[in-house]
Structures are given as C-alpha cells and as structure tokens.
Scaffold this motif. Structure first.
Motif, PDB file in Angstrom:
ATOM      1  N   UNK A   1      64.618  35.139  32.159  1.00 60.81           N
ATOM      2  CA  UNK A   1      64.334  36.396  32.875  1.00 60.81           C
ATOM      3  C   UNK A   1      62.911  36.929  32.683  1.00 60.81           C
ATOM      4  N   UNK A   2      62.108  36.331  31.793  1.00 60.08           N
ATOM      5  CA  UNK A   2      60.724  36.820  31.591  1.00 60.08           C
ATOM      6  C   UNK A   2      59.792  35.974  32.437  1.00 60.08           C
ATOM      7  N   UNK A   3      59.681  36.297  33.708  1.00 58.10           N
ATOM      8  CA  UNK A   3      59.093  35.300  34.605  1.00 58.10           C
ATOM      9  C   UNK A   3      57.999  35.838  35.518  1.00 58.10           C
TER      10      UNK A   3
ATOM     11  N   UNK B   1      46.546  38.075  40.965  1.00 58.77           N
ATOM     12  CA  UNK B   1      46.813  36.643  40.791  1.00 58.77           C
ATOM     13  C   UNK B   1      45.834  35.940  39.848  1.00 58.77           C
ATOM     14  N   UNK B   2      44.790  36.639  39.403  1.00 59.40           N
ATOM     15  CA  UNK B   2      43.848  36.026  38.463  1.00 59.40           C
ATOM     16  C   UNK B   2      44.472  35.853  37.079  1.00 59.40           C
ATOM     17  N   UNK B   3      45.567  36.563  36.811  1.00 58.84           N
ATOM     18  CA  UNK B   3      46.199  36.512  35.487  1.00 58.84           C
ATOM     19  C   UNK B   3      46.914  35.185  35.272  1.00 58.84           C
ATOM     20  N   UNK B   4      46.899  34.709  34.035  1.00 57.76           N
ATOM     21  CA  UNK B   4      47.648  33.506  33.684  1.00 57.76           C
ATOM     22  C   UNK B   4      49.137  33.792  33.822  1.00 57.76           C
ATOM     23  N   UNK B   5      49.870  32.971  34.609  1.00 59.65           N
ATOM     24  CA  UNK B   5      51.303  33.224  34.797  1.00 59.65           C
ATOM     25  C   UNK B   5      52.081  33.257  33.475  1.00 59.65           C
TER      26      UNK B   5
ATOM     27  N   UNK C   1      55.468  37.473  30.598  1.00 66.49           N
ATOM     28  CA  UNK C   1      56.036  38.083  29.395  1.00 66.49           C
ATOM     29  C   UNK C   1      56.193  39.591  29.542  1.00 66.49           C
ATOM     30  N   UNK C   2      55.459  40.207  30.478  1.00 67.29           N
ATOM     31  CA  UNK C   2      55.651  41.638  30.740  1.00 67.29           C
ATOM     32  C   UNK C   2      57.040  41.895  31.313  1.00 67.29           C
TER      33      UNK C   2
ATOM     34  N   UNK D   1      55.577  36.867  51.417  1.00 65.44           N
ATOM     35  CA  UNK D   1      55.397  35.492  50.966  1.00 65.44           C
ATOM     36  C   UNK D   1      53.942  35.243  50.543  1.00 65.44           C
ATOM     37  N   UNK D   2      53.778  34.547  49.424  1.00 71.11           N
ATOM     38  CA  UNK D   2      52.446  34.271  48.900  1.00 71.11           C
ATOM     39  C   UNK D   2      52.006  35.216  47.795  1.00 71.11           C
ATOM     40  N   UNK D   3      52.698  36.351  47.640  1.00 71.98           N
ATOM     41  CA  UNK D   3      52.324  37.309  46.585  1.00 71.98           C
ATOM     42  C   UNK D   3      52.649  36.744  45.196  1.00 71.98           C
ATOM     43  N   UNK D   4      51.738  36.969  44.242  1.00 77.36           N
ATOM     44  CA  UNK D   4      51.978  36.629  42.839  1.00 77.36           C
ATOM     45  C   UNK D   4      52.676  37.814  42.189  1.00 77.36           C
TER      46      UNK D   4
END
Length: 362
Positions: free
Chosen positions: A64-66, A151-155, A160-161, A82-85
């Motif tokens: 669930x932390x996704x 979207x620049x953030x590391x997935x 984890x947020x 569609x396409x949103x991070x």
C-alpha cells in the motif's frame, strides 16, 4: 481496454508465506482509476494483514505504500488523468461527511476505496491492503486515492509518503504541532518513529531525543536529525528524556510503538502542559491503567495521530517539493530495493529490525 491480468502478491491464509499469483484488474468504473505501480514499500501493516491482525477477509492483495503512473480513469474523474505521476493514499476524502463539511477533511469519517473488486483468475474477490493492494504490476483504486506530485521525484522515495513516512512526519507536524525551539522525544525509531524525528527537525525543534532499544535504529535517528539518543534497554526512558530536557520533560512526546508500557513512558516523559501523540498502533487486548489525578494534574493534551492527520492533496505535494529542494531526506528511508518475489524475505528482515524500508520496484 477490458480487464487485465497482472502479477500480484497474495496472502491466502493466516501466517502462510505470501505468494505471487495472477490477478484480474477490471477497467475503472465511475470515480475509479487504474494505476501502473512503479514502487511499493514493505510496511509492517502488510505483515499485520498476513498474520490476520487486521481482519479475516482473506485472500489479501498486499502492498500500500506506492507510487506509479495513472493508466486509465473512469467516468467523472477530474482530479487525475492518464500519465500523471501519483502517490497512492488510503484516505480518499468524501467531501460530504460532518468533518469535511466543517472544513476538516483530514479527519474525513467516510473515506472510500474503489467500488469494484480485483479478483484471482477463478473469480475469488481480493481484499486490497488498506484499500490499495499495490504489490502488483497494476492496481484499481478510487481516483481520490491518487495524489498527483512532481514527477521529478524518485518513485521509491515518493511512494513511502503513502503510509509510514507520512504517519511519522504528520505525527510531529500536524498532530503534535511541533514548533520552532520545542523539545521533542520520539519513543520507538522504526520507520514511523524515524519519520517523526525527521518531521520534528523539519518543524524546527530545538532538541530531539530518540528512544529505542536498538542502537542501529538510534544511529539512523541521529542521521535524520535526533540531537540526543537514549537506549531504553540500559537507561530508564523517562529519566533519560527528563535529564536531556532540563529535568522537565519534553514539550511533545511521540509514541511510535503502540504498547501500554511505552505509552506510559510517553505520558510521564512530557513537560507540564505538554503533548503526547500516539501514532504506534495498539492491538485490541491492550489496556492502560494510570491514576486519573495524573491526567488532571499534568494538563496538556493526549492525542492519537491517524495517518499523521494528513490531507494527501495538501501534504504530499508539499513534502515532495521539500524533498526535491534537498530539505527532506526521503531517500534515507529506502534501505534496499527488491523484486515482487522478495516480499516474504523482506518481512523477515523487517521483523529483525535490519531495514527501515525495503521497496519493491516493478
């Protein structure tokens, strides 16, 4: 597009090792979205589900932390496309309940999930962990469970947020109201407690005391902003915290274990008129017995923090911005990245205290 078949991590029965199975993800209906999952953290709550500690609605689709990319949306969805991070959350607010109508959506009393169910290939309905179920290549959620972020953030860090890190940061900032120069103590420095230390630092706390029985966790807490540490295996936690706060106790004490013994420590380790925040999750049989006069005589407030009292639409983008500015070290929580096949082994490592977070990368 039609229903899709993808791989997912399933807990079939209490205490049984998890396994990877083919799951069926339906097309999104009204108000729903299908998300292509990029990363998902391994959280203690997932283990809790597998052990039957939440409920008996097996089989569970865990995770669930996704974070991931919106693939498709159902009718009437306007908040994401569609396409949103997005980072997934388990509290999609309703906008209609008494909390929402009073302008307190972070306390929404009627949060919701997708209406349709994902299934196994034989039609068995799955219970997604916290209404998300993201140890899977794709998952179906309510659109309100998707929070769009930069979207620049590391997935791996952003995802984890979605649970533990938000719970900890929020316990300090939102629930505890930690302010500049405050003294803060955090009891229990696993993922949530470590995040509470980070949150206290972000809020400008003057003194941050981390308490745990594991020196490795205390070392991690120091790296995240703890100014002092107390190993409560060798030092009485209450005395240790008081000694480090001029004999008075801390302005805010955050209990991130969820046990009566540690809650009692938190209760007595705060200054007069101080605040105790319970963010550790207790089990149903736990009880607490304290003199009522001490509740009265010490003043202050005793609070519970549910998901860090966060409002995902407000808090996730803000925290991701701070992360991208280098002011919030979310990467420090990613101990290792693993595959879907490694979840069972990650549970063992988490149980042994070897990791802050193992993160599944898809």
């Amino acid at each position: 597009m039609g229903a899709q078949q993808v791989r997912g991590v399933i807990a079939r029965a209490k205490g049984e090792p998890v396994r990877i199975e083919t799951i069926v993800v339906p097309d999104p209906g009204p108000g729903e979205a299908v998300v292509k999952v990029q990363t998902c953290g391994v959280c203690h709550t997932d283990l809790h589900y597998r052990e039957g500690g939440i409920n008996d609605d097996f089989p569970f689709l865990l995770g669930h932390e996704a974070a991931g990319i919106v693939e498709s949306v159902g009718e009437g969805v306007t908040e994401v496309a569609p396409g949103d991070f997005v980072v997934l959350n388990w509290r999609a607010v309703c906008g209609q309940c008494r909390a929402c109508r009073r302008g307190r959506p972070q306390y929404c009393f009627d949060t919701h999930n997708a209406r349709q169910r994902m299934t196994l290939t034989d039609g068995t309905e799955l219970s997604p962990a916290l209404g998300i179920g993201a140890f899977a290549e794709k998952t179906l959620v309510a659109a309100g469970q998707c929070t769009k972020v930069d979207p620049a953030a590391s997935p791996a860090a952003a995802g984890l947020l979605g649970c533990g890190v938000m719970a900890g940061i929020g316990a300090a900032i939102n629930t505890g109201g930690v302010g500049r120069g405050d003294s803060v103590a955090v009891i229990g420095c696993g993922g949530v407690g470590a995040a509470a230390v980070l949150g206290a630092r972000l809020a400008g706390a003057g003194r941050i005391v981390a308490v745990d029985i594991d020196d490795r966790k205390l070392e991690t807490a120091r790296g995240l902003g703890a100014t002092h540490t107390v190993n409560s295996r060798s030092t009485d936690a209450v005395e240790g915290i008081r000694e480090l706060t001029g004999g008075f106790g801390a302005d805010v004490v955050i209990e991130a274990v969820g046990r009566p013994e540690t809650y009692e420590q938190a209760f007595y380790a705060r200054d007069l008129a101080g605040t105790v925040v319970l963010v550790g999750v207790p089990t149903p049989e736990m009880r607490i017995d304290l003199p009522l006069l001490d509740f009265f005589g010490r003043g202050g407030s005793l609070k519970s923090s549910w998901y860090g009292d966060c409002l995902p639409s407000r808090d996730f983008p803000m925290l991701i911005d701070l992360y991208l500015q280098g002011r919030l070290d979310l990467d420090a929580f990613v101990t290792e990245t693993i595959g879907l096949d490694d979840v069972e082994a990650a549970f063992t490592r988490m149980h042994q205290g070897d990791v802050l977070r193992s993160v599944v990368v898809l």
